[in-house]
Design an enzyme around this catalytic site. Structure first.
Site, PDB file in Angstrom:
ATOM      1  CB  CYS A 329      37.162  21.093 -44.156  1.00 54.61           C
ATOM      2  SG  CYS A 329      35.888  20.084 -43.359  1.00 54.61           S
ATOM      3  CG  HIS A 436      36.210  25.213 -41.131  1.00 58.66           C
ATOM      4  ND1 HIS A 436      36.303  25.351 -42.500  1.00 58.66           N
ATOM      5  CD2 HIS A 436      35.549  24.048 -40.897  1.00 58.66           C
ATOM      6  CE1 HIS A 436      35.704  24.318 -43.075  1.00 58.66           C
ATOM      7  NE2 HIS A 436      35.238  23.513 -42.131  1.00 58.66           N
TER       8      HIS A 436
END
Length: 493
Positions: A329, A436
């Site tokens: 991310c 994630h």
């Protein structure tokens, strides 16, 4: 619908833990139970199937309760982004960044959202299991309460109070908290629990006598021993659960000042031969065999910190020496050549040089990408498929990499609402992804170990999600063994 709120004498007293354990236990009793936290402040968040964003703790609690996580379990989520501001996520939808002083001016309108969401649950479960935040008797904040006493008084439910003996002064914690409550809330008490006891429980046998002298009308449910192996992820990215764990080859996770989604490290805890270490100083990278840049709630600020501390240069030097680098991310965005946030929509405004490990650039936009996908990771011998999700405000695009040697390749693929597409990039011992949960795949962990040439590694024999279910059941066993839950049963009868 009935309601029980788990309150704590302080932050990190064990409220999230207790809601998870109690939810799992009630589920075993055949109760339709759902978790709820009116207002959460955390950068550890989860994406629902509908694309809503809620606190990770409420998602964990939902799974323990046997429910699918939805936005109505956490109607208000505040994601701190630095300089006293947080992004306001309302019923799963990300909105503006707001300063604390401005947020508190909207308490009554926000309470309407909470009250309406409480009504949503009335015919959808037998019991709503609420979680408080911090202490319910912070005297300077009680008039702005959205999450502790106000919801349970509104529902005319009951509350349980959790005290943390590890902090010391547990008698003062519990007795003081109870007597600072207004009478209308005191009357809703179902009992209290002493949490995190280490050592011989017999040393606490006379505790009930002392508590009863000061709180004769509030039942003592018992004391819970601290079990290190029964600790699910925490909603706090900077708590003790994000510290070093395991032994063996060192996988260094960078502890950004605005760290988010630290739970991405947790599946490694199942494996042998791996030490998960959270670091924020150059000297701690010396013996790292893998370096991971996790998520960040203020990517530009954390990247600037990486350069100013010397960690960026140390990471680049480690890469030159053959150490694999992984970015997730915000950490993925940092791997590129340049990051630009013209309006400061994701934190600090400006443009900053990336680490230059992958030929790509990131432009931050106001629209937040929030989606749940099926990740697909293939090797010659095996294909792993599992649920993962992404939460980010940047758009990352490759820059012409004809001169890149070796060239970039997609990291993996995802099934996004029936459409299969490439996701992330990899090149020359560098992996980058917006997803994630990538390490929930045993094959991804195994591939990274092989890339790092780590010896004496033993992968876990159980999948992460199966391990989590075992954990929740064991937590339910613990409270069933050590607590007197008859007051809860009488209330539900």
């Amino acid at each position: 619908m009935k309601a029980i709120s788990v309150l704590g004498t302080s932050s990190n007293a064990g409220k999230s833990w207790m809601v998870t354990a109690l939810g799992a236990w009630l589920r075993r009793q055949g109760v339709r139970v759902a978790p709820f936290k009116a207002q959460n402040m955390s950068n550890n968040s989860y994406v629902t199937l509908e694309g809503g964003e809620i606190g990770r703790a409420q998602a964990v609690q939902a799974i323990a309760c046997g429910m699918r996580p939805i936005a109505e379990m956490n109607p208000i989520l505040l994601k701190p982004s630095g300089k006293g501001t947080s992004q306001l996520v309302l019923l799963g939808r990300a909105g503006e960044h707001i300063a604390a002083v401005d947020y508190y001016q909207h308490i009554e309108s926000l309470w309407l959202t909470v009250a309406e969401t409480l009504e949503f649950w009335r015919d959808r479960c037998d019991l709503l299991l609420l979680e408080g935040a911090g202490s319910p008797v912070e005297l300077n904040l009680m008039q702005r309460d959205l999450v502790n006493l106000r919801p349970i008084v509104h529902l005319q439910g009951r509350w349980l109070l959790v005290g943390d003996i590890e902090k010391g002064g547990v008698f003062a914690q519990i007795i003081g908290t109870y007597h600072l409550m207004p009478a209308i809330a005191q009357n809703l008490g179902l009992g209290f629990v002493v949490n995190k006891f280490r050592g011989d429980l017999r040393l606490f046998n006379d505790a009930e006598f002392h508590f009863h002298k000061h709180m004769p009308n509030l039942p003592y449910l018992g004391v819970l021993p601290y079990e290190n192996d029964l600790q699910p992820e925490s909603e706090d990215s900077l708590c003790i659960e994000a510290e070093s764990k395991g032994s063996g080859a060192k996988i260094a996770w960078i502890r950004f000042p605005h760290l988010s989604n630290s739970q991405d490290s947790q599946p490694w805890q199942l494996d042998l031969g791996i030490a998960t270490c959270w670091i924020d100083q150059v000297r701690d990278l010396i013996d790292a065999q893998v370096i991971i840049l996790p998520g960040s709630k203020n990517t530009l600020s954390d990247l600037q910190w990486l350069w100013s501390t010397g960690l960026a240069s140390a990471i680049l030097e480690a890469h030159q020496q053959g150490v694999p680098i992984v970015g997730i991310c915000g950490g993925y965005q940092m791997l590129g050549q340049v990051l630009r946030d013209r309006q400061g929509v994701a934190g600090n405004a400006g443009e900053i040089r990336g680490l230059g490990l992958l030929p790509m650039r990131t432009e931050f936009m106001e629209v937040k990408q929030v989606r749940q996908v099926t990740a697909i990771y293939q090797t010659e011998q095996h294909t792993d498929r599992w649920n993962a999700y992404e939460i980010h405000m940047g758009i990352t695009e490759p820059i012409n990499n004809l001169d890149q040697s070796p060239p970039m390749q997609p990291f993996l693929q995802v099934d996004d609402a029936g459409t299969r597409r490439d996701e992330g990039w990899q090149s020359d011992r560098v992996w980058g992804t917006y997803l994630h949960g990538i390490f929930e795949s045993p094959q991804v962990r195994q591939s990274l170990v092989q890339l790092a040439k780590i010896a004496n590694y033993q992968p876990a024999k159980i999948l992460w999600q199966a391990h989590q279910q075992q954990l929740y059941n064991s937590m339910a066993d613990l409270i069933e063994t050590h607590l007197d839950l008859s007051a809860v049963c009488r209330y539900l009868a």
